[in-house]
Design a protein around this motif. Sequence first.
Motif, PDB file in Angstrom:
ATOM      1  N   GLY A  99     -28.943  -6.102  -3.077  1.00 41.89           N
ATOM      2  CA  GLY A  99     -30.201  -5.450  -3.420  1.00 41.89           C
ATOM      3  C   GLY A  99     -30.197  -4.905  -4.831  1.00 41.89           C
ATOM      4  N   ILE A 100     -31.296  -4.246  -5.150  1.00 42.85           N
ATOM      5  CA  ILE A 100     -31.483  -3.634  -6.453  1.00 42.85           C
ATOM      6  C   ILE A 100     -32.112  -2.254  -6.255  1.00 42.85           C
ATOM      7  N   LEU A 101     -31.779  -1.336  -7.139  1.00 40.81           N
ATOM      8  CA  LEU A 101     -32.360   0.006  -7.061  1.00 40.81           C
ATOM      9  C   LEU A 101     -33.841  -0.033  -7.441  1.00 40.81           C
ATOM     10  N   PRO A 102     -34.627   0.885  -6.906  1.00 40.16           N
ATOM     11  CA  PRO A 102     -36.010   1.006  -7.375  1.00 40.16           C
ATOM     12  C   PRO A 102     -35.999   1.446  -8.839  1.00 40.16           C
ATOM     13  N   PRO A 103     -36.988   1.014  -9.622  1.00 38.32           N
ATOM     14  CA  PRO A 103     -36.994   1.363 -11.056  1.00 38.32           C
ATOM     15  C   PRO A 103     -36.838   2.857 -11.330  1.00 38.32           C
ATOM     16  N   SER A 104     -37.383   3.692 -10.483  1.00 35.20           N
ATOM     17  CA  SER A 104     -37.299   5.140 -10.712  1.00 35.20           C
ATOM     18  C   SER A 104     -35.883   5.693 -10.535  1.00 35.20           C
ATOM     19  N   GLU A 105     -34.976   4.918  -9.935  1.00 37.87           N
ATOM     20  CA  GLU A 105     -33.608   5.374  -9.703  1.00 37.87           C
ATOM     21  C   GLU A 105     -32.581   4.655 -10.575  1.00 37.87           C
ATOM     22  N   CYS A 106     -33.029   3.734 -11.400  1.00 38.84           N
ATOM     23  CA  CYS A 106     -32.110   2.980 -12.252  1.00 38.84           C
ATOM     24  C   CYS A 106     -31.551   3.871 -13.351  1.00 38.84           C
ATOM     25  N   LEU A 107     -30.253   3.804 -13.526  1.00 37.66           N
ATOM     26  CA  LEU A 107     -29.609   4.568 -14.591  1.00 37.66           C
ATOM     27  C   LEU A 107     -29.609   3.823 -15.913  1.00 37.66           C
ATOM     28  N   PHE A 108     -29.758   2.506 -15.854  1.00 31.88           N
ATOM     29  CA  PHE A 108     -29.642   1.686 -17.051  1.00 31.88           C
ATOM     30  C   PHE A 108     -30.918   0.897 -17.277  1.00 31.88           C
ATOM     31  N   ASN A 109     -31.582   1.135 -18.408  1.00 32.63           N
ATOM     32  CA  ASN A 109     -32.797   0.408 -18.734  1.00 32.63           C
ATOM     33  C   ASN A 109     -32.503  -1.023 -19.157  1.00 32.63           C
TER      34      ASN A 109
ATOM     35  N   SER B 217     -15.461   0.782   6.888  1.00 28.54           N
ATOM     36  CA  SER B 217     -16.117  -0.235   7.710  1.00 28.54           C
ATOM     37  C   SER B 217     -17.538  -0.556   7.245  1.00 28.54           C
ATOM     38  N   ASP B 218     -18.005   0.127   6.214  1.00 28.62           N
ATOM     39  CA  ASP B 218     -19.363  -0.074   5.709  1.00 28.62           C
ATOM     40  C   ASP B 218     -19.441   0.506   4.300  1.00 28.62           C
ATOM     41  N   CYS B 219     -19.155  -0.329   3.311  1.00 29.99           N
ATOM     42  CA  CYS B 219     -19.006   0.160   1.934  1.00 29.99           C
ATOM     43  C   CYS B 219     -19.945  -0.556   0.974  1.00 29.99           C
ATOM     44  N   TRP B 220     -20.913   0.218   0.474  1.00 29.89           N
ATOM     45  CA  TRP B 220     -21.818  -0.280  -0.557  1.00 29.89           C
ATOM     46  C   TRP B 220     -21.563   0.500  -1.840  1.00 29.89           C
ATOM     47  N   ILE B 221     -21.692  -0.194  -2.969  1.00 29.21           N
ATOM     48  CA  ILE B 221     -21.606   0.458  -4.274  1.00 29.21           C
ATOM     49  C   ILE B 221     -22.734  -0.056  -5.154  1.00 29.21           C
ATOM     50  N   VAL B 222     -23.040   0.705  -6.182  1.00 29.57           N
ATOM     51  CA  VAL B 222     -24.042   0.300  -7.170  1.00 29.57           C
ATOM     52  C   VAL B 222     -23.320   0.057  -8.486  1.00 29.57           C
ATOM     53  N   ILE B 223     -23.612  -1.087  -9.095  1.00 30.69           N
ATOM     54  CA  ILE B 223     -23.106  -1.388 -10.432  1.00 30.69           C
ATOM     55  C   ILE B 223     -24.267  -1.962 -11.236  1.00 30.69           C
ATOM     56  N   CYS B 224     -24.606  -1.289 -12.319  1.00 28.03           N
ATOM     57  CA  CYS B 224     -25.691  -1.725 -13.211  1.00 28.03           C
ATOM     58  C   CYS B 224     -26.999  -1.957 -12.465  1.00 28.03           C
ATOM     59  N   ASN B 225     -27.353  -1.007 -11.625  1.00 26.43           N
ATOM     60  CA  ASN B 225     -28.620  -1.008 -10.893  1.00 26.43           C
ATOM     61  C   ASN B 225     -28.662  -1.962  -9.701  1.00 26.43           C
ATOM     62  N   TYR B 226     -27.627  -2.730  -9.466  1.00 27.96           N
ATOM     63  CA  TYR B 226     -27.566  -3.643  -8.328  1.00 27.96           C
ATOM     64  C   TYR B 226     -26.674  -3.062  -7.231  1.00 27.96           C
ATOM     65  N   ILE B 227     -27.029  -3.351  -5.994  1.00 30.85           N
ATOM     66  CA  ILE B 227     -26.260  -2.867  -4.844  1.00 30.85           C
ATOM     67  C   ILE B 227     -25.404  -4.006  -4.317  1.00 30.85           C
ATOM     68  N   TYR B 228     -24.148  -3.671  -4.045  1.00 31.00           N
ATOM     69  CA  TYR B 228     -23.180  -4.640  -3.535  1.00 31.00           C
ATOM     70  C   TYR B 228     -22.575  -4.114  -2.242  1.00 31.00           C
TER      71      TYR B 228
ATOM     72  N   MET C 146     -31.010 -15.412  -5.647  1.00 32.86           N
ATOM     73  CA  MET C 146     -31.191 -14.029  -5.263  1.00 32.86           C
ATOM     74  C   MET C 146     -32.313 -13.371  -6.062  1.00 32.86           C
ATOM     75  N   ALA C 147     -33.289 -14.156  -6.410  1.00 31.98           N
ATOM     76  CA  ALA C 147     -34.385 -13.622  -7.211  1.00 31.98           C
ATOM     77  C   ALA C 147     -35.190 -12.572  -6.457  1.00 31.98           C
ATOM     78  N   ASN C 148     -35.264 -12.659  -5.172  1.00 33.45           N
ATOM     79  CA  ASN C 148     -36.058 -11.729  -4.374  1.00 33.45           C
ATOM     80  C   ASN C 148     -35.175 -10.725  -3.649  1.00 33.45           C
ATOM     81  N   LEU C 149     -34.416  -9.988  -4.388  1.00 29.76           N
ATOM     82  CA  LEU C 149     -33.544  -8.980  -3.791  1.00 29.76           C
ATOM     83  C   LEU C 149     -34.365  -7.826  -3.242  1.00 29.76           C
ATOM     84  N   PRO C 150     -33.980  -7.299  -2.084  1.00 28.95           N
ATOM     85  CA  PRO C 150     -34.688  -6.123  -1.571  1.00 28.95           C
ATOM     86  C   PRO C 150     -34.390  -4.894  -2.423  1.00 28.95           C
ATOM     87  N   VAL C 151     -35.369  -4.027  -2.517  1.00 28.30           N
ATOM     88  CA  VAL C 151     -35.204  -2.761  -3.224  1.00 28.30           C
ATOM     89  C   VAL C 151     -34.583  -1.774  -2.240  1.00 28.30           C
TER      90      VAL C 151
END
Length: 95
Positions: A77-87, A19-30, A1-6
């Motif tokens: 996926g992964i959040l764009p750097p400008s939206e990441c909460l955790f460096n 029926s459609d549930c996404w969450i973000v944990i540590c800058n990654y989307i699940y 999963m090295a090339n995750l979409p932003v």
Amino acid sequence: MANLPVISLKEVALHDSMSDCWIVICNYIYDVTNFMLQHPGGEFVLLDQAGRDATFAFFDAGHTLSSTTSLQKYKIGILPPSECLFNNPSTLLCT
């Protein structure tokens, strides 16, 4: 999963239902839609965090490193750097 979409938080916010549930944990989307009914804490725990960053709720609930490892199959996926909460998400047990 090295090339995750932003994926932006704005897009994540559109996925906030049973029926459609996404969450973000540590800058990654699940996409946890197919896991909701299997979640040991019940589907409503996930639904409460649907469409947003659930990092603090995830770790406050006592999840361990093995919990983050089992999440990997749901990573989309992964959040764009400008939206990441955790460096440095590795400091939160996120791998």
